[in-house]
Structures are given as C-alpha cells and as structure tokens.
Design an enzyme around this catalytic site. Structure first.
Site, PDB file in Angstrom:
ATOM      1  CB  VAL A  56      39.004  40.586  26.042  1.00  0.00           C
ATOM      2  CG1 VAL A  56      39.923  39.378  26.105  1.00  0.00           C
ATOM      3  CG2 VAL A  56      39.786  41.557  26.980  1.00  0.00           C
ATOM      4  CE  LYS A  57      42.603  37.248  23.711  1.00  0.00           C
ATOM      5  NZ  LYS A  57      43.718  36.939  24.490  1.00  0.00           N
ATOM      6  CG  ASP A  58      36.872  43.696  19.694  1.00  0.00           C
ATOM      7  OD1 ASP A  58      36.984  42.902  18.781  1.00  0.00           O
ATOM      8  OD2 ASP A  58      35.996  44.251  19.765  1.00  0.00           O
ATOM      9  CB  ALA A  61      42.006  43.163  17.846  1.00  0.00           C
TER      10      ALA A  61
END
Length: 350
Positions: A56-58, A61
């Site tokens: 999910v951090k994409d 970012a």
C-alpha cells in the site's frame, strides 16, 4: 515530472503502461469466504499487494515525491533519506529508480531480513538500528534518520509520519476505489495503522460519502493507538510508540487490539485457506475485520453489512519470521495457535 516520456508511436493505442508508476493503484477487492466460513457478514479485502512495489505504501510514496518535486524541495541529484519498516522504503525506491534519485533508508532490527535485502536490491543504502530503544535515544531509527539527514549533502526526507500527502494519497485514490468497487455498499472499513495515512485518508473519503460508515483500526495492544505505551511487539509496519500527525484520530471510530499471536496465526490461516500470501499486519487487519463481522452477525445485521479490510503487503517479506515455526517458537509463540474471531465483547467467554 514524466517518468518514461511519451509512448512511442508503435505503442500508441495499446494497453501498455508508460512506466511502472502508472501501475500504482486500482488494486482488486476479493471476498474472504473460506477463512471463517461460519461468519455470514461478507468480508472483502483490498489487495494492496498488487501494487508494483508490493504494498500500500507505493501510493503514499508517489504522492509525497510528486508534491516534493512540484514545490522544489526535491530536485535532481538529491538523496532521499527516510526511516521505514521496509514498505515505504520500497515504494520510494521504485519512484527513485524511475526518476534517478539516491536512497538512504533507516530500519530497525525488527524488520525481516528479506525486506532489508529487497531495499538493497533496488539500489538503496540501508542502516539498521535497534528497535528496543526510546524514540529519543540517539540509536533509535528516528534519531539515526535525523542525524543522517544533517550529514548527507542535499538530503530530502519525505517524513511519512507528518507529510499530509500521505493520507491525501488515500483520500484521492484508495478511498474512491473502495467506494466504487463496492457500489457504495461498504458499511465498515478495518485497517491497521502505522503512520495512520491509510486509515485517515480512506476513512475521511468514505465518511464524506456516508457518515454512517464505521472506521476501525486493528492494532497491536502495545501501540499508543490501542491505549498501550509503545512497548515492543513483533508485528511490523503497524502500531506506534508516538502519535504521528498523519494519524487523524477524529476519523477513527474505535480501535481493536490484536495480539502478535493472533496476527501471525491469521496470516498463516489466510494463506492456507484463501491462497493469499499475506504478512503479519495483514493478519492483524483480517482478524479485526472478522471480529467486526462476527459482531454484526450477532446483532442480526449480516444482510445489510459489508466489511472491507485492507491487506497492506505480501507474506513474501516475512518467510523467515511469520511463516517459520522455529522463529515463532523462539519468540514464545505457538505455530498452531488458534485465533478467536468471536465478537470483541465475547472473546474468552464459555
């Protein structure tokens, strides 16, 4: 900033993404029908493992780097310096690979070695610090990252714990996707909280569409979100020992504590029954979602409820931890632990 330039003429009109960053988002929802077949209330999972960096951090970012480039705080030749449990680092490294930035990440020794190796595979430099120290300790990963920012020429820190582009990414993408994919029928959203960006952004969007939607955090009992003191726990990527400004507490209706033992056992259970390889924090989220669904069953609301949870990353980064019997036993956990998914108020009752 463009990543790969315009599509060559021979590729125009074809279903081909211009760059890997164009593949971030639009992740699928899937019904979890086998992990707890006795629960009638449907539980569906948003599979953030489908993002190119695997988590999910994409989303955050891309949003944080786009904003930094737009306001000039990140420029060609700069170095991205960030403390991370691994997934944000991977997302930032994916963006950096496309746009030519150097990356320097700080992790704790709680992070699985697979995740550290993955960051280095993307070309990032990684510094590992002890997890069992106070945030103010100069050895902590917060303090170490701050020191490296001052020592590194042309350093830029996205600061995922205070950067409001983090929750904004989920307000603008993840929340609308869930609303559209469920046809507006979602009644409960359950997710873990690390920086709090996901639950804050998604929760804000969903509540703007329907204020009756309940937003629930599933988190380690030691986490400050769950009323703990931040003392050490084993699940990676969620929980905190301080209050990030990216966590918007007014959005959250309640917090369900989920132990390490339940989180890891559920991750293994989801993997073996659903064929979805999920990490420990995914096990936390699913445990919370199933307990909410069981609560709705007990209240006779199964037919009018839809529980959505979010799987933040894959279990591939935890094969030597969550899926290793010897590692679990060395931490006092039993590989065959059974998770209680009865409603929160009934757990442990006969």
């Amino acid at each position: 900033m463009t990543d790969s330039g315009p599509m060559p003429g021979a590729l125009e009109g074809l279903d081909i993404a211009p760059s890997v960053l164009d593949l971030v988002g639009q992740t699928p929802l899937v019904r979890l029908g086998r992990v707890a077949p006795d629960i009638a209330t449907p539980v569906v999972a948003k599979l953030e493992t489908a993002n190119p960096g695997g988590s999910v951090k994409d989303r955050a970012a891309v949003a944080m780097i786009d904003a930094a480039e737009a306001d000039g705080s990140l420029q060609p030749g700069d170095t991205i310096v960030e403390p991370t449990s691994g997934n944000t680092g991977v997302g930032l490294a994916v963006v950096a690979a496309q746009r030519g930035y150097r990356c320097l990440f700080v992790c704790t020794d709680k992070v699985a070695p697979e995740k550290v190796a993955l960051l280095r595979a993307y070309g990032a430099e990684v510094v590992v610090c002890p997890a069992k120290v106070d945030p103010e300790d100069p050895r902590s990963y917060y303090s170490t990252a701050a020191r490296l920012r001052t020592e590194t020429p042309r350093a830029f820190s996205p600061d995922q714990y205070s950067n409001q582009n983090n929750p904004r990414a989920h307000y603008e993408t993840t929340g609308p996707e869930i609303w559209a994919q469920t046809g507006g029928r979602v009644t409960h959203f359950v997710a873990g909280a690390g920086t709090g960006g996901t639950v804050s952004g998604v929760g804000r969007f969903l509540k703007e569409q329907n204020p009756a939607i309940e937003v629930i955090v599933a988190d380690p009992p030691e986490s400050v979100y769950a009323g703990g003191d931040g003392s050490p726990y084993l699940v990676e990527g969620i929980g905190e020992d301080f209050w990030p400004t990216t966590y918007h507490a007014k959005i959250v209706d309640r917090v369900l504590p989920v132990t390490d033992a339940d989180s890891f056992a559920m991750a293994r259970r989801v993997t073996s029954t659903e064929g979805l390889l999920v990490g420990g924090s995914g096990g936390t989220a699913v445990t919370g979602a199933l307990r909410v669904a069981a609560e709705l069953d007990a209240a006779g609301l199964a037919g009018e409820s839809l529980v959505v949870t979010l799987i933040p990353d894959s279990g591939r980064g935890y094969l030597s931890r969550v899926f290793d019997d010897d590692w679990l036993e060395s931490r006092g956990l039993q590989p065959g632990h059974e998770v209680d998914v009865s409603p929160p108020g009934e757990q442990g009752e006969c």
